[in-house]
Every structure is written in C-alpha cells, then in structure tokens.
Scaffold this active site. Structure first.
Site, PDB file in Angstrom:
ATOM      1  N   HIS A   1      -7.100  -5.935   1.928  1.00  0.00           N
ATOM      2  CA  HIS A   1      -5.978  -5.287   2.734  1.00  0.00           C
ATOM      3  C   HIS A   1      -5.171  -6.695   3.799  1.00  0.00           C
ATOM      4  O   HIS A   1      -6.175  -7.290   4.291  1.00  0.00           O
ATOM      5  CB  HIS A   1      -6.214  -4.107   3.490  1.00  0.00           C
ATOM      6  CG  HIS A   1      -6.866  -3.158   2.963  1.00  0.00           C
ATOM      7  ND1 HIS A   1      -6.258  -1.884   2.930  1.00  0.00           N
ATOM      8  CD2 HIS A   1      -8.178  -2.936   2.403  1.00  0.00           C
ATOM      9  CE1 HIS A   1      -7.092  -0.980   2.279  1.00  0.00           C
ATOM     10  NE2 HIS A   1      -8.054  -1.406   1.963  1.00  0.00           N
TER      11      HIS A   1
ATOM     12  N   GLY B   1     -15.758   2.785   3.846  1.00  0.00           N
ATOM     13  CA  GLY B   1     -14.489   3.046   3.466  1.00  0.00           C
ATOM     14  C   GLY B   1     -13.816   2.849   2.502  1.00  0.00           C
ATOM     15  O   GLY B   1     -12.378   2.983   2.255  1.00  0.00           O
ATOM     16  N   GLN B   2     -14.263   2.189   1.245  1.00  0.00           N
ATOM     17  CA  GLN B   2     -13.803   1.867   0.002  1.00  0.00           C
ATOM     18  C   GLN B   2     -13.484   3.131  -0.680  1.00  0.00           C
ATOM     19  O   GLN B   2     -14.362   4.009  -0.944  1.00  0.00           O
ATOM     20  CB  GLN B   2     -14.548   1.000  -0.825  1.00  0.00           C
ATOM     21  CG  GLN B   2     -14.061   0.628  -1.877  1.00  0.00           C
ATOM     22  CD  GLN B   2     -14.624  -0.447  -2.658  1.00  0.00           C
ATOM     23  OE1 GLN B   2     -16.000  -0.834  -2.306  1.00  0.00           O
ATOM     24  NE2 GLN B   2     -14.101  -1.191  -3.869  1.00  0.00           N
ATOM     25  N   SER B   3     -12.271   3.232  -0.902  1.00  0.00           N
ATOM     26  CA  SER B   3     -11.746   4.524  -1.878  1.00  0.00           C
ATOM     27  C   SER B   3     -11.411   4.118  -3.351  1.00  0.00           C
ATOM     28  O   SER B   3     -11.254   5.144  -4.120  1.00  0.00           O
ATOM     29  CB  SER B   3     -10.883   5.374  -1.143  1.00  0.00           C
ATOM     30  OG  SER B   3      -9.523   4.570  -1.044  1.00  0.00           O
TER      31      SER B   3
ATOM     32  N   ASP C   1       0.882  -1.175  -0.029  1.00  0.00           N
ATOM     33  CA  ASP C   1       0.103  -0.075  -0.105  1.00  0.00           C
ATOM     34  C   ASP C   1       0.749   1.331  -0.036  1.00  0.00           C
ATOM     35  O   ASP C   1       1.852   1.368   0.636  1.00  0.00           O
ATOM     36  CB  ASP C   1      -0.937   0.090   1.174  1.00  0.00           C
ATOM     37  CG  ASP C   1      -1.915   1.035   1.225  1.00  0.00           C
ATOM     38  OD1 ASP C   1      -3.362   0.521   0.889  1.00  0.00           O
ATOM     39  OD2 ASP C   1      -1.909   2.103   1.132  1.00  0.00           O
ATOM     40  N   ILE C   2       0.544   2.308  -0.924  1.00  0.00           N
ATOM     41  CA  ILE C   2       1.251   3.413  -0.985  1.00  0.00           C
ATOM     42  C   ILE C   2       1.367   4.245   0.336  1.00  0.00           C
ATOM     43  O   ILE C   2       2.124   5.167   0.561  1.00  0.00           O
ATOM     44  CB  ILE C   2       0.689   4.302  -2.027  1.00  0.00           C
ATOM     45  CG1 ILE C   2       1.904   5.136  -2.642  1.00  0.00           C
ATOM     46  CG2 ILE C   2      -0.521   4.950  -1.752  1.00  0.00           C
ATOM     47  CD1 ILE C   2       1.625   5.884  -3.996  1.00  0.00           C
TER      48      ILE C   2
ATOM     49  N   ASN D   1     -13.075  -3.346   2.089  1.00  0.00           N
ATOM     50  CA  ASN D   1     -14.349  -2.361   2.261  1.00  0.00           C
ATOM     51  C   ASN D   1     -14.991  -2.378   1.092  1.00  0.00           C
ATOM     52  O   ASN D   1     -14.396  -2.538  -0.047  1.00  0.00           O
ATOM     53  CB  ASN D   1     -13.588  -0.879   2.412  1.00  0.00           C
ATOM     54  CG  ASN D   1     -12.963  -0.870   3.623  1.00  0.00           C
ATOM     55  OD1 ASN D   1     -13.008  -1.388   4.684  1.00  0.00           O
ATOM     56  ND2 ASN D   1     -11.561  -0.268   3.720  1.00  0.00           N
TER      57      ASN D   1
ATOM     58  N   HIS E   1     -10.249  -5.333  -3.674  1.00  0.00           N
ATOM     59  CA  HIS E   1      -8.845  -5.601  -3.045  1.00  0.00           C
ATOM     60  C   HIS E   1      -9.024  -6.014  -1.627  1.00  0.00           C
ATOM     61  O   HIS E   1     -10.131  -5.827  -0.813  1.00  0.00           O
ATOM     62  CB  HIS E   1      -7.909  -4.322  -3.120  1.00  0.00           C
ATOM     63  CG  HIS E   1      -8.526  -3.133  -2.626  1.00  0.00           C
ATOM     64  ND1 HIS E   1      -9.794  -2.388  -3.349  1.00  0.00           N
ATOM     65  CD2 HIS E   1      -8.459  -2.401  -1.359  1.00  0.00           C
ATOM     66  CE1 HIS E   1     -10.024  -1.369  -2.496  1.00  0.00           C
ATOM     67  NE2 HIS E   1      -9.373  -1.301  -1.460  1.00  0.00           N
TER      68      HIS E   1
HETATM   69  P1  5GP Z   1      -9.799   1.085   0.371  1.00  0.00           P
HETATM   70  O1  5GP Z   1      -9.861   2.439   1.078  1.00  0.00           O
HETATM   71  O2  5GP Z   1     -10.343   1.519  -0.890  1.00  0.00           O
HETATM   72  O3  5GP Z   1     -10.171   0.268   1.174  1.00  0.00           O
HETATM   73  O4  5GP Z   1      -8.151   0.984   0.062  1.00  0.00           O
HETATM   74  C1  5GP Z   1      -7.427   1.638  -0.925  1.00  0.00           C
HETATM   75  C2  5GP Z   1      -5.884   1.703  -0.560  1.00  0.00           C
HETATM   76  O5  5GP Z   1      -5.297   1.897  -1.806  1.00  0.00           O
HETATM   77  C3  5GP Z   1      -5.733   2.748   0.408  1.00  0.00           C
HETATM   78  O6  5GP Z   1      -5.000   2.002   1.587  1.00  0.00           O
HETATM   79  C4  5GP Z   1      -4.518   3.516  -0.254  1.00  0.00           C
HETATM   80  O7  5GP Z   1      -3.723   4.017   0.600  1.00  0.00           O
HETATM   81  C5  5GP Z   1      -4.115   2.678  -1.401  1.00  0.00           C
HETATM   82  N1  5GP Z   1      -3.935   3.207  -2.707  1.00  0.00           N
HETATM   83  C6  5GP Z   1      -4.341   4.145  -3.112  1.00  0.00           C
HETATM   84  N2  5GP Z   1      -3.698   4.741  -4.355  1.00  0.00           N
HETATM   85  C7  5GP Z   1      -2.469   3.750  -4.503  1.00  0.00           C
HETATM   86  C8  5GP Z   1      -1.599   3.650  -5.442  1.00  0.00           C
HETATM   87  O8  5GP Z   1      -1.454   4.269  -6.421  1.00  0.00           O
HETATM   88  N3  5GP Z   1      -0.567   2.786  -5.218  1.00  0.00           N
HETATM   89  C9  5GP Z   1      -0.684   2.090  -3.895  1.00  0.00           C
HETATM   90  N4  5GP Z   1       0.144   0.966  -3.792  1.00  0.00           N
HETATM   91  N5  5GP Z   1      -1.814   2.058  -3.089  1.00  0.00           N
HETATM   92  C10 5GP Z   1      -2.665   2.931  -3.422  1.00  0.00           C
END
Ligand code: 5GP
Length: 120
Positions: free
Chosen positions: A106, A97-99, A34-35, A91, A104
């Site tokens: 985690h 909390g999905q962004s 994760d970034i 999520n 995916h």
């Molecule tokens: P969500 O919020 O959808 O459950 O998780 C999305 C995850 O993707 C977040 O933890 C966020 O830090 C990660 N993320 C977003 N953009 C990037 C990216 O460009 N590269 C990587 N490696 N992770 C990303």
C-alpha cells in the site's frame, strides 16, 4: 502460509478479468488505486508473479522481479508526485490485516499519519 490461490481478486485484475484504475504498469509490476481508499492517496503495487505476501515474494522471487518491483514502487511514487509524507505497508497474514492474498504494498499519503499502530 497457505498456498497461492489463483482466484484472488488481484490475480483477476492481472488477468484483465476485473477492471482497475491503473496508475502504471511495468514488466514486473502493476500499480493501481485502491477501491476503498483510507487516505487521499491510496495506491496498491503488486508483482505480476504469483506470491502470497511479502515473506513469500522476497523468499522466492528472482532478483529481476525483486528489483523490478522496487523500481515500480519508485515509479509509482514519482507518478504520484511523492518524495516524502507517505507510508508503505505490506500486511502479511490475516492476523496482520491482510485480506487479499497476492503480495501488495500500500502507498498511503495525503493526510497526517502519526504512530504506526494505536497502543493496545
Ligand atoms: P490488505 O487488507 O490485503 O492489506 O489490502 C487489500 C486491499 O485491496 C484493501 O485496501 C482493499 O480495499 C483493496 N481491494 C480489495 N478488492 C479490490 C478490488 O477489486 N480492486 C481494488 N482496486 N482494490 C481492492
């Protein structure tokens, strides 16, 4: 649930349009760091197919994709040296909390994690 948007950031990673720190790649999945990690170990495992979230994936993916994805999570855990003390989170939807709207999971580890959610 909205339709899959092929311009989401994980689709771009799968197409090689933006880089990632890859942990491993299989026929059906990609695991990468994760970034913006929220734990010492924070890896994302994504299927290669176009699925918005877990609900979409488990409803529409083939058995080979589902088994391949599960095995990729297992392989990622092994590569990380994790047999316990980790959390798997997916999520589903912005309100959960999905962004990023490409399914995916985690993998979080390396710090104490107690209650799943703080009480309201
Ligand atoms: P969500 O919020 O959808 O459950 O998780 C999305 C995850 O993707 C977040 O933890 C966020 O830090 C990660 N993320 C977003 N953009 C990037 C990216 O460009 N590269 C990587 N490696 N992770 C990303």
């Amino acid at each position: 649930m909205s339709a899959y948007d092929a311009n989401n950031v994980f689709a771009k990673i799968l197409r090689g349009e933006i880089p990632c720190n890859t942990l491993l790649e299989t026929e059906h999945a990609l695991a990468f760091h994760d970034i913006a990690p929220v734990a010492p170990t924070h890896v994302l495992v994504i299927p290669k197919g176009a699925y918005v979230n877990a609900a979409d994936f488990y409803a529409r993916a083939s058995e080979a994709e589902i088994i391949g994805y599960a095995r990729a999570i297992t392989a990622a855990l092994k590569a990380l040296g994790l047999s316990d003390g980790f959390r798997l989170i997916s999520n589903n939807g912005a309100s959960a909390g999905q962004s990023v709207f490409h399914f995916h999971t985690h993998i979080l580890a390396g710090r104490p994690m107690h209650a799943l959610l703080a009480k309201e």
